[in-house]
Design a protein around this motif. Structure first.
Motif: not given
Lengths: 277, 292
Positions: A142-163
């Protein structure tokens, strides 16, 4: 190790309960390296939920001034500070606040994107929380998603968070660094020329992001790019070097439109119109 | 622009420049080829001599009681090398890395002094460390594998410190700043950001120090002494190592013993090469890659 810094800890939902944006007041601040002042006599109020831009020629002490606001300046050997920086009326240099706590309240994004090379995208986002030991083990999706959403990066990286974070493009890396800074739930975000290493389209993305996050945070941005200051800043402060070898001085501060349309100081006008600096 | 007459000498000197350039290039290439050829010759010669005897017997048996006899192997020396170098590594790696962190991350007068002393120690002939351990330890407690490990520890320590400090200096300051700016303490930044980033480089440095220690003979002559009779696994007793057995067998003058020494030499070269290649592999995906 790090004490909880705000009543809204990371356990509460930051998207519904954003950290309170704080106010900074710089009072008669002089910052020096090895006894030589780099910027002197600065008085500046930075209002919450606004973007304040620091502009001025190279060597005018913009970055040094910015780095005084979270005491990063003092991490450099030989650095010194006199005067005070009030964070919501508490002087960070005399009060018994550790630099560690200050930096959790005042986040920072640097000129060059600095994702930690040994960490995945997810671990990069959580790095600040883990480094400050505010999180136990776990995925903290949840924290990872919130931070990435707020930084506008979520949709670009949500499928490769372990990269690895280093695999992203420069603009994505910088937004990852912004996500990493926001995940710590700071009240203020300092940005030291955050777009100078980015291409124009990545720059625009980050600028849109800055306009977005100022609704929740206090943002201070150092920029060499006058158009960028005009685009994103509500308030602009102009610093300059009065004469070679002298420390930088704050010349003028005001609403961005007024600074760019009717500067009150000749030095400001010269700089903005390209006659100096 | 200059007129006709001045272009002729200009062109001639340009042609001379090209000739000098070609000559210098050829000389440098020749030097490189000669150096590599010499090394290959050494390796090929060692391999040629060593392969005559290197085999399963050599790797599983101890030497015969009478060095003039044929047969037997260096298994006690190989085991001794593993134990002695293992102890030396277990001591020198953590202490050396910690000292290097102090050198590279904290600085100050103590760090500068330690850095200088490290450089001095790297240049110290290893027989001197052997003599030092002999005087301090062996005179009081007798020859032992532990004394040998102490001598190799002194050989490895400055190598580990120097290599680690160099790699730590390659970690970009940006990463340290980013970590501090996230509210991490200095110590936390070192443990969680700097050391992991430098990990492969540090491992490379330790591997190279191990490779160096495996081949050391002089300090072990004065400390571990050697034991050609049986497999000794207790490091408080005198022990053999691969390098000691090569030396002892080579100086006997018996062809049979020298055959064993050659096989031991080849084994040693292969071990050192394995460590060096391992270090190269790790180094390649090391800092250059991770710092991007």
């Amino acid at each position: 190790m790090a004490p909880p810094t705000s009543p809204t800890g990371p356990s509460t939902d930051p998207s519904t309960c954003p950290a309170a944006a704080a106010r900074i007041e710089v009072v008669d601040l002089t910052a020096s390296y090895h006894g030589r002042p780099a910027v002197a006599g600065v008085n500046l109020k930075i209002e919450p939920r606004q973007v304040t831009a620091l502009i001025g020629p190279s060597g005018s002490g913009k970055s040094t001034l910015l780095r005084c606001m979270n005491s990063m300046h003092l991490t450099v050997p030989g650095a010194g500070v006199t005067g005070s920086v009030l964070l919501d009326d508490v002087d960070i240099y005399t009060a018994k606040i550790s630099p560690v706590e200050i930096r959790q309240r005042v986040g920072m994004v640097f000129q060059r994107p600095t994702p930690f090379p040994t960490m995945s995208i997810r671990d990069n986002v959580l790095a600040g929380l883990h480094l400050g030991r505010r999180l136990g083990r776990g995925s903290h999706d949840d924290l990872v998603e919130q931070a990435l959403v707020r930084a506008g990066l979520w949709h670009e990286v949500k499928d490769r968070l372990k990269a690895p974070g280093g695999r992203l493009s420069g603009g994505q890396q910088q937004r990852l660094c912004i996500a990493r800074a926001l995940a710590v739930e700071p009240e203020i975000l300092l940005m030291d020329e955050p777009c100078s290493a980015l291409d124009p389209s990545a720059t625009l993305t980050v600028e849109d992001l800055i306009k977005e996050i100022k609704q929740t945070y206090t943002v201070v941005i150092v920029t060499h790019n006058l158009q960028q200051a005009a685009r994103v800043a509500d308030t602009t402060a102009f610093l300059t070097v009065p004469a070679a070898g002298e420390p930088g001085r704050l010349v003028e501060v005001g609403p961005t439109e007024r600074i760019f349309s009717t500067p009150r100081q000749q030095a400001t006008e010269d700089y903005i119109t390209g006659k100096a600096g | 622009m200059a007129a006709g007459p001045s272009t002729l000498p200009g062109r001639r000197s340009a042609r001379r420049g090209l000739a000098v350039n070609a000559a210098v290039t050829a000389v440098l290439a020749l030097a490189a080829v000669a150096a590599v050829a010499l090394l290959l010759w050494v390796l090929a010669y060692v391999a040629g001599q060593g392969l005559r005897y290197l085999g399963p017997t050599f790797l599983t048996r101890t030497p015969p009681g009478d060095p003039a006899q044929a047969g037997g192997g260096f298994v006690n020396g190989i085991i001794g090398s593993v134990i002695i170098v293992g102890i030396a590594t277990a001591l020198s790696a953590p202490i050396g890395i910690a000292a290097a962190v102090h050198l590279a991350e904290y600085g100050g007068r103590l760090a500068r002094a330690a850095g200088f002393l490290t450089d001095v120690l790297i240049g110290l002939p290893s027989i001197v460390t052997g003599a030092f351990v002999y005087a301090l330890w062996v005179v009081n407690f007798g020859f032992s594998g532990l004394a040998g490990a102490a001598a190799l520890f002194l050989v490895m320590l400055p190598l580990v410190i120097r290599a680690t400090a160099e790699v730590l200096r390659l970690v970009p300051d940006d990463l340290r700043e980013a970590s501090l700016a996230l509210g991490a303490s200095h110590a936390r930044t070192i443990v969680s950001i700097v050391l992991p980033t430098a990990r492969s480089g540090i491992t490379t440095g330790v591997l190279l120090a191990v490779a160096r220690a495996v081949g050391e003979t002089a300090p072990l002559l004065l400390t571990a002494l050697g034991n050609d009779l049986f497999v000794e696994t207790n490091p408080t007793h005198r022990m053999s190592t691969l390098s000691l057995q090569i030396f002892n067998n080579a100086v006997t003058g018996f062809r049979t013993a020298q055959a064993r020494a050659w096989a031991g030499t080849l084994t040693l070269v292969l071990i050192v090469l394995a460590f060096s290649f391992g270090a190269r592999l790790l180094g390649r995906r090391g800092i250059a890659h991770s710092a991007r």
